[in-house]
Design a protein around this motif. Structure first.
Motif, short mmCIF file in Angstrom:
data_model
loop_
_atom_site.label_atom_id
_atom_site.label_comp_id
_atom_site.label_asym_id
_atom_site.label_seq_id
_atom_site.Cartn_x
_atom_site.Cartn_y
_atom_site.Cartn_z
N THR A 160 0.83 -1.21 0.00
CA THR A 160 0.00 0.00 0.00
C THR A 160 0.87 1.25 0.00
O THR A 160 0.62 2.20 -0.76
N LEU A 161 1.89 1.25 0.86
CA LEU A 161 2.79 2.40 0.93
C LEU A 161 3.53 2.59 -0.39
O LEU A 161 3.71 3.71 -0.87
N SER A 162 3.95 1.47 -0.99
CA SER A 162 4.65 1.54 -2.26
C SER A 162 3.77 2.15 -3.35
O SER A 162 4.23 2.98 -4.14
N ARG A 163 2.50 1.75 -3.37
CA ARG A 163 1.58 2.32 -4.37
C ARG A 163 1.41 3.81 -4.15
O ARG A 163 1.35 4.59 -5.10
N ALA A 164 1.32 4.21 -2.88
CA ALA A 164 1.14 5.64 -2.58
C ALA A 164 2.36 6.44 -3.03
O ALA A 164 2.23 7.53 -3.60
N ILE A 165 3.56 5.88 -2.79
CA ILE A 165 4.79 6.57 -3.20
C ILE A 165 4.85 6.70 -4.72
O ILE A 165 5.19 7.75 -5.27
N ARG A 166 4.52 5.59 -5.41
CA ARG A 166 4.52 5.64 -6.87
C ARG A 166 3.51 6.65 -7.39
O ARG A 166 3.77 7.39 -8.33
N GLY A 167 2.34 6.68 -6.73
CA GLY A 167 1.32 7.64 -7.15
C GLY A 167 1.77 9.07 -6.96
O GLY A 167 1.55 9.93 -7.82
N ASN A 168 2.43 9.34 -5.83
CA ASN A 168 2.93 10.69 -5.58
C ASN A 168 4.00 11.08 -6.59
O ASN A 168 4.08 12.22 -7.04
N ALA A 169 4.86 10.10 -6.93
CA ALA A 169 5.91 10.38 -7.91
C ALA A 169 5.32 10.72 -9.27
O ALA A 169 5.78 11.63 -9.96
N ILE A 170 4.27 9.99 -9.65
CA ILE A 170 3.62 10.27 -10.93
C ILE A 170 3.00 11.66 -10.93
O ILE A 170 3.12 12.42 -11.89
N GLU A 171 2.33 12.00 -9.81
CA GLU A 171 1.71 13.32 -9.71
C GLU A 171 2.75 14.43 -9.77
O GLU A 171 2.58 15.45 -10.43
#
Length: 331
Positions: A302-313
């Motif tokens: 879950t944390l990894s997905r959030a980090i990837r999502g923030n990086a994309i944003e």
């Protein structure tokens, strides 16, 4: 009773008279003082193929007859116990052929009608009796009264006209969870009253699982494990119950409680007692630390997905800024 006796009954009742054959075979069996294993198997071999061809009256007659039979064939009794309570009631209240595991499975599959009949059994297992009371009158379970939660929207600074209005990663999922919680409160109340707040974890999971609405249970599971809604949804929507088994073990639920939740969420996984026994064996053999490791892995993902999502944003915002700067230079 020998095989020749069964053949004699069949000869007298041939020409498609399954009704009479079904009743006569069971009546003859019940007259035996101590039937052998072979005779029990013979009765099952004769009656089970006829089961779908006989009337409700014949099933009710056989259920009543076998409920008084000390050595009733287990397979036939279990088949009859799956019938509506109007047929199965004598077996549910009296038959010794139904084990505690069978009774729990029947409650999980058929709900209160079967549970109320089972409650009339003499010397009923205390755990099953408590389960039935909790299902019939949940308000009798000692829990703290629901807490009233008033939600105040945080004041956000005004966004600039040029700022991208895309939601942050994870916001849609959390909004969905809030909407689900709002559906659980009585209509017409200005404050958000969550009917499951203040209840122990197991009660939340049990009550939401028994609603038949999987999204309610997924929300309760996400709260219990402190994971996001998407992960909870993936746990329950897998083809088997392996992930759910690990989640319940991590919560340190007892075997009977874990099974009740599992059969409510995955009823198709328990078509026969052997499947129930397999679940209980797997649950018993699973170490809690291994289950906790599984939950930690879910949280890390879950944390990894959030980090990837923030990086994309962040990349999108940077790209938009570069495009705007290039446009200003060109002008």
């Amino acid at each position: 009773m020998s095989s020749s006796d069964f053949r004699h009954i069949a000869i007298r009742t041939e020409a498609g008279k399954a009704e009479r054959l079904f009743r006569a075979a069971v009546s003859a069996f019940c007259s035996l003082t101590r039937p052998s294993r072979r005779e029990i198997a013979q009765l099952e071999d004769l009656t089970l193929p006829l089961f779908d061809e006989v009337s409700v009256e014949s099933r009710r007659y056989v259920a009543a007859a076998l409920s008084e039979c000390e050595y009733a064939p287990a397979a036939l009794v279990r088949r009859l116990a799956e019938e509506p309570v109007e047929i199965a009631a004598p077996l549910l209240t009296r038959s010794n052929a139904l084990s505690d595991i069978d009774l729990i499975a029947l409650i999980g599959r058929h709900g209160l009608p079967h549970a109320r009949a089972i409650a009339r059994r003499k010397e009923l297992n205390a755990t099953i009796a408590h389960l039935i009371r909790a299902l019939e009158k949940p308000t009798l379970v000692n829990t703290r009264p629901p807490e009233t939660v008033t939600k105040i929207a945080p004041v956000k600074p005004a966004a600039s006209a040029t700022e991208d209005n895309r939601p942050d990663p994870g916001v849609p999922e959390e909004n969905a969870r809030r909407r689900l919680r709002s559906m659980m409160r009585p209509a017409g109340e200005s404050a958000a009253v969550n009917l499951f707040l203040g209840q122990p974890t197991y009660l939340k999971l049990r009550e939401t699982a028994l609603t038949g609405n999987l999204a309610f249970f997924q929300t309760a599971l996400a709260d219990a494990l402190d994971i996001d809604f998407a992960t909870a949804r993936s746990i329950t929507e897998q083809s088997g119950y392996a992930a759910l088994l690990a989640a319940l073990k991590a919560l340190d639920l007892s075997e009977d409680r874990a099974f009740l939740i599992a059969v409510a969420v995955h009823p198709g996984e328990f078509p026969h007692p052997q499947a129930i026994r397999l679940f209980l064996d797997r649950y018993r053999l699973l170490h809690r630390e291994a289950a906790l490791d599984k939950v930690r892995a879910w949280k890390a993902e879950t944390l990894s997905r959030a980090i990837r999502g923030n990086a994309i944003e962040t990349g999108r915002h940077a790209s938009n800024s570069d495009d705007k700067a290039a446009g200003r230079k060109a002008s």
